[in-house]
Design an enzyme around this catalytic site. Structure first.
Site, PDB file in Angstrom:
ATOM      1  N   ARG A  93      89.213  40.145  64.133  1.00 12.30           N
ATOM      2  CA  ARG A  93      88.953  41.457  63.509  1.00 12.30           C
ATOM      3  C   ARG A  93      89.454  42.589  64.425  1.00 12.30           C
ATOM      4  NH1 ARG A  93      82.949  41.665  61.567  1.00 12.30           N
ATOM      5  NH2 ARG A  93      83.825  43.452  60.409  1.00 12.30           N
TER       6      ARG A  93
ATOM      7  N   ARG B 144      86.024  44.918  68.479  1.00 12.33           N
ATOM      8  CA  ARG B 144      85.036  43.832  68.372  1.00 12.33           C
ATOM      9  C   ARG B 144      85.345  42.671  69.320  1.00 12.33           C
ATOM     10  NH1 ARG B 144      82.188  45.342  63.697  1.00 12.33           N
ATOM     11  NH2 ARG B 144      83.526  46.416  62.211  1.00 12.33           N
TER      12      ARG B 144
ATOM     13  N   ASP C  39      71.538  44.022  80.330  1.00 11.47           N
ATOM     14  CA  ASP C  39      70.603  44.090  81.447  1.00 11.47           C
ATOM     15  C   ASP C  39      69.246  43.479  81.087  1.00 11.47           C
ATOM     16  OD1 ASP C  39      72.506  45.288  83.025  1.00 11.47           O
ATOM     17  OD2 ASP C  39      71.593  47.276  83.027  1.00 11.47           O
TER      18      ASP C  39
ATOM     19  N   HIS D 179      79.019  45.021  71.321  1.00  5.56           N
ATOM     20  CA  HIS D 179      80.241  45.586  71.874  1.00  5.56           C
ATOM     21  C   HIS D 179      80.000  46.796  72.776  1.00  5.56           C
ATOM     22  CE1 HIS D 179      81.677  42.918  68.829  1.00  5.56           C
ATOM     23  NE2 HIS D 179      81.196  43.666  67.848  1.00  5.56           N
TER      24      HIS D 179
ATOM     25  N   PRO E 191      71.467  45.677  64.464  1.00  3.46           N
ATOM     26  CA  PRO E 191      71.628  46.680  63.422  1.00  3.46           C
ATOM     27  C   PRO E 191      72.484  46.215  62.247  1.00  3.46           C
ATOM     28  CG  PRO E 191      72.884  47.261  65.386  1.00  3.46           C
ATOM     29  CD  PRO E 191      71.992  46.118  65.759  1.00  3.46           C
TER      30      PRO E 191
ATOM     31  N   TYR F 177      80.706  38.907  55.432  1.00  2.04           N
ATOM     32  CA  TYR F 177      79.408  38.369  55.863  1.00  2.04           C
ATOM     33  C   TYR F 177      78.742  37.449  54.836  1.00  2.04           C
ATOM     34  CZ  TYR F 177      79.950  41.936  59.466  1.00  2.04           C
ATOM     35  OH  TYR F 177      80.430  42.693  60.508  1.00  2.04           O
TER      36      TYR F 177
HETATM   37  C1  DQA Z   1      78.630  40.725  63.762  1.00  4.09           C
HETATM   38  C2  DQA Z   1      79.998  41.241  64.231  1.00  4.09           C
HETATM   39  C3  DQA Z   1      79.866  42.657  64.779  1.00  4.09           C
HETATM   40  O1  DQA Z   1      81.129  43.125  65.202  1.00  4.09           O
HETATM   41  C4  DQA Z   1      79.326  43.586  63.713  1.00  4.09           C
HETATM   42  O2  DQA Z   1      79.144  44.871  64.245  1.00  4.09           O
HETATM   43  C5  DQA Z   1      78.082  43.079  63.079  1.00  4.09           C
HETATM   44  C6  DQA Z   1      77.983  41.657  62.763  1.00  4.09           C
HETATM   45  C7  DQA Z   1      78.759  39.335  63.101  1.00  4.09           C
HETATM   46  O3  DQA Z   1      77.724  38.675  62.969  1.00  4.09           O
HETATM   47  O4  DQA Z   1      79.843  38.918  62.694  1.00  4.09           O
HETATM   48  O5  DQA Z   1      77.171  43.838  62.775  1.00  4.09           O
HETATM   49  O6  DQA Z   1      77.790  40.574  64.903  1.00  4.09           O
END
Ligand code: DQA
Length: 152
Positions: A107, A111, A87, A80, A10, A23
């Site tokens: 972070r 997380r 599963d 998380h 997502p 990101y």
């Molecule tokens: C993520 C880290 C996750 O905590 C976050 O919810 C994301 C992106 C990352 O690529 O750093 O959606 O998976």
């Protein structure tokens, strides 16, 4: 031809505009293009997908397991929380490398826990979009036979 599934969870469709300080500014299409060229160099078929729906990710993990194809999985926030994804990996005997763009351990506390790490072959995080390329290199070494398997 061997194949690799790269599955994105997502909000990763928002890459490029989503929290760029965390990101980066590259989009999901940019990531796919990078991985496509890395796969072309290795003679690997790339199956690249993104979904905001947990069940769709579950089904794709099943597909990868049935095909015997390794999975590079960024499950986003489902990492998380999702026992269903965990599963799915165990149930389909999927060979998963968990990846994250950000260093989740630097972070928020929520997380720091992953439901996936314990059933993944390995985890690569914190290297931006390079995390995915490093996962591909781990699965299919560019200088090696590209068998997709390390010795234990
Ligand atoms: C993520 C880290 C996750 O905590 C976050 O919810 C994301 C992106 C990352 O690529 O750093 O959606 O998976």
């Amino acid at each position: 031809m061997p194949s690799v599934f790269v599955l994105n969870g997502p909000n990763l469709n928002l890459l490029g505009s989503r929290e760029p300080a965390t990101y980066g500014s590259e989009t999901l299409a940019d990531l796919e293009a990078r991985l496509q060229s890395a796969c072309d160099q290795r003679g690997i078929e790339l199956v690249f997908r993104q979904s905001n729906h947990e069940g769709e990710l579950v089904a794709w993990i099943h597909d990868a397991g049935a095909a015997g194809a390794p999975v590079i999985l960024n499950a986003g926030a489902y990492t998380h929380s999702s026992i269903a994804l965990r599963d799915a990996i165990s149930g389909a005997n999927a060979d998963v490398v968990e990846v994250h763009i950000s260093n989740v351990h630097a972070r928020e506390h929520f997380r720091h826990r992953s439901m996936i790490s314990a059933v993944a072959r390995g985890v690569i995080l914190g290297f931006g979009l390079r995390s995915y390329e490093l996962a591909l290199e781990a699965l299919f070494p560019s200088g090696g036979q590209g068998s997709g398997r390390f010795l234990p």
